[in-house]
Design a protein around this motif. Sequence first.
Motif, PDB file in Angstrom:
ATOM      1  N   VAL A   1      47.948  44.266  41.206  1.00 22.34           N
ATOM      2  CA  VAL A   1      47.227  43.470  40.219  1.00 22.34           C
ATOM      3  C   VAL A   1      45.834  44.068  40.097  1.00 22.34           C
ATOM      4  N   VAL A   2      45.471  44.508  38.903  1.00 24.81           N
ATOM      5  CA  VAL A   2      44.111  44.975  38.641  1.00 24.81           C
ATOM      6  C   VAL A   2      43.304  43.747  38.248  1.00 24.81           C
ATOM      7  N   VAL A   3      42.312  43.420  39.065  1.00 27.23           N
ATOM      8  CA  VAL A   3      41.561  42.179  38.923  1.00 27.23           C
ATOM      9  C   VAL A   3      40.627  42.238  37.716  1.00 27.23           C
ATOM     10  N   ASN A   4      40.771  41.232  36.824  1.00 30.37           N
ATOM     11  CA  ASN A   4      39.844  41.069  35.704  1.00 30.37           C
ATOM     12  C   ASN A   4      38.757  40.055  36.039  1.00 30.37           C
ATOM     13  N   THR A   5      39.167  38.925  36.656  1.00 32.96           N
ATOM     14  CA  THR A   5      38.215  37.892  37.058  1.00 32.96           C
ATOM     15  C   THR A   5      38.598  37.377  38.436  1.00 32.96           C
TER      16      THR A   5
ATOM     17  N   ARG B   1      49.385  42.936  46.431  1.00 36.02           N
ATOM     18  CA  ARG B   1      48.340  43.963  46.458  1.00 36.02           C
ATOM     19  C   ARG B   1      47.484  43.865  45.203  1.00 36.02           C
ATOM     20  N   CYS B   2      46.186  43.980  45.406  1.00 29.57           N
ATOM     21  CA  CYS B   2      45.236  43.904  44.295  1.00 29.57           C
ATOM     22  C   CYS B   2      44.250  45.060  44.402  1.00 29.57           C
ATOM     23  N   GLN B   3      43.643  45.369  43.278  1.00 32.67           N
ATOM     24  CA  GLN B   3      42.569  46.355  43.256  1.00 32.67           C
ATOM     25  C   GLN B   3      41.539  45.938  42.219  1.00 32.67           C
ATOM     26  N   ALA B   4      40.291  46.258  42.513  1.00 33.73           N
ATOM     27  CA  ALA B   4      39.196  45.955  41.587  1.00 33.73           C
ATOM     28  C   ALA B   4      38.311  47.187  41.491  1.00 33.73           C
TER      29      ALA B   4
ATOM     30  N   ILE C   1      46.371  39.626  48.759  1.00 32.29           N
ATOM     31  CA  ILE C   1      46.197  38.180  48.771  1.00 32.29           C
ATOM     32  C   ILE C   1      47.499  37.567  49.267  1.00 32.29           C
ATOM     33  N   ALA C   2      47.391  36.706  50.281  1.00 39.33           N
ATOM     34  CA  ALA C   2      48.554  35.978  50.784  1.00 39.33           C
ATOM     35  C   ALA C   2      48.692  34.715  49.945  1.00 39.33           C
ATOM     36  N   VAL C   3      49.819  34.568  49.283  1.00 41.78           N
ATOM     37  CA  VAL C   3      50.074  33.397  48.448  1.00 41.78           C
ATOM     38  C   VAL C   3      51.370  32.738  48.908  1.00 41.78           C
ATOM     39  N   ARG C   4      51.442  31.441  48.729  1.00 46.22           N
ATOM     40  CA  ARG C   4      52.644  30.700  49.104  1.00 46.22           C
ATOM     41  C   ARG C   4      53.725  30.990  48.072  1.00 46.22           C
ATOM     42  N   GLY C   5      54.902  31.298  48.568  1.00 44.82           N
ATOM     43  CA  GLY C   5      55.994  31.629  47.679  1.00 44.82           C
ATOM     44  C   GLY C   5      57.154  30.672  47.833  1.00 44.82           C
ATOM     45  N   TYR C   6      58.299  31.111  47.443  1.00 42.92           N
ATOM     46  CA  TYR C   6      59.531  30.335  47.491  1.00 42.92           C
ATOM     47  C   TYR C   6      59.803  29.898  48.928  1.00 42.92           C
TER      48      TYR C   6
ATOM     49  N   SER D   1      48.000  35.372  37.522  1.00 38.00           N
ATOM     50  CA  SER D   1      47.015  34.452  38.078  1.00 38.00           C
ATOM     51  C   SER D   1      47.450  34.101  39.492  1.00 38.00           C
ATOM     52  N   LEU D   2      46.582  34.327  40.466  1.00 35.78           N
ATOM     53  CA  LEU D   2      46.919  34.107  41.865  1.00 35.78           C
ATOM     54  C   LEU D   2      45.869  33.246  42.539  1.00 35.78           C
ATOM     55  N   TYR D   3      46.318  32.450  43.499  1.00 32.73           N
ATOM     56  CA  TYR D   3      45.428  31.671  44.341  1.00 32.73           C
ATOM     57  C   TYR D   3      45.951  31.793  45.759  1.00 32.73           C
ATOM     58  N   GLY D   4      45.095  32.221  46.674  1.00 35.89           N
ATOM     59  CA  GLY D   4      45.540  32.372  48.054  1.00 35.89           C
ATOM     60  C   GLY D   4      44.390  32.768  48.949  1.00 35.89           C
TER      61      GLY D   4
END
Length: 147
Positions: free
Chosen positions: A87-91, A43-46, A30-35, A5-8
């Motif tokens: 990440v293969v996007v489901n939703t 990297r994502c794909q749909a 997707i750029a997400v905030r990390g440590y 689950s990602l938010y960015g």
Amino acid sequence: MNLVSLYGRVANDLELRYTNSGKAVVQFSIAVRGYNDKSNFIRCQAWEKRAENLANYFHKGSRIGVTGQLVSGRYDKDGQTHYTQDVVVNTFDFVDSKQESQRLNHGNDEAIDTAASRTNSKIGNTKRGPFENNGNQIDISDDDVPF
């Protein structure tokens, strides 16, 4: 269980492509905030209808939430083996409002937005919270829905 689950923010413009068999695919990061508040680029794909919807409604800088599955792969290039994780996007979820999305898509009109908010405050129009309507019914038009 393999659930991501990602938010960015979308880190690159989405380019819709089609496989030889005619399946739609889009790859993006997707750029997400990390440590330590450092950005991580995931990297994502749909595929198929999800890919088409993502390409139609998201662009570089859009805020997005996705869930999917982590998949590992590998390929050989120039005699070296490269390993991948996507990440293969489901939703996916729209996070930006339609107005914010259009502002990001058409460039940074911050000066115009600032002047408009100053004008609105002078004539007594203060910005309310998105759910504040003094107990009255909230009217939502088709223009308020991002899809």
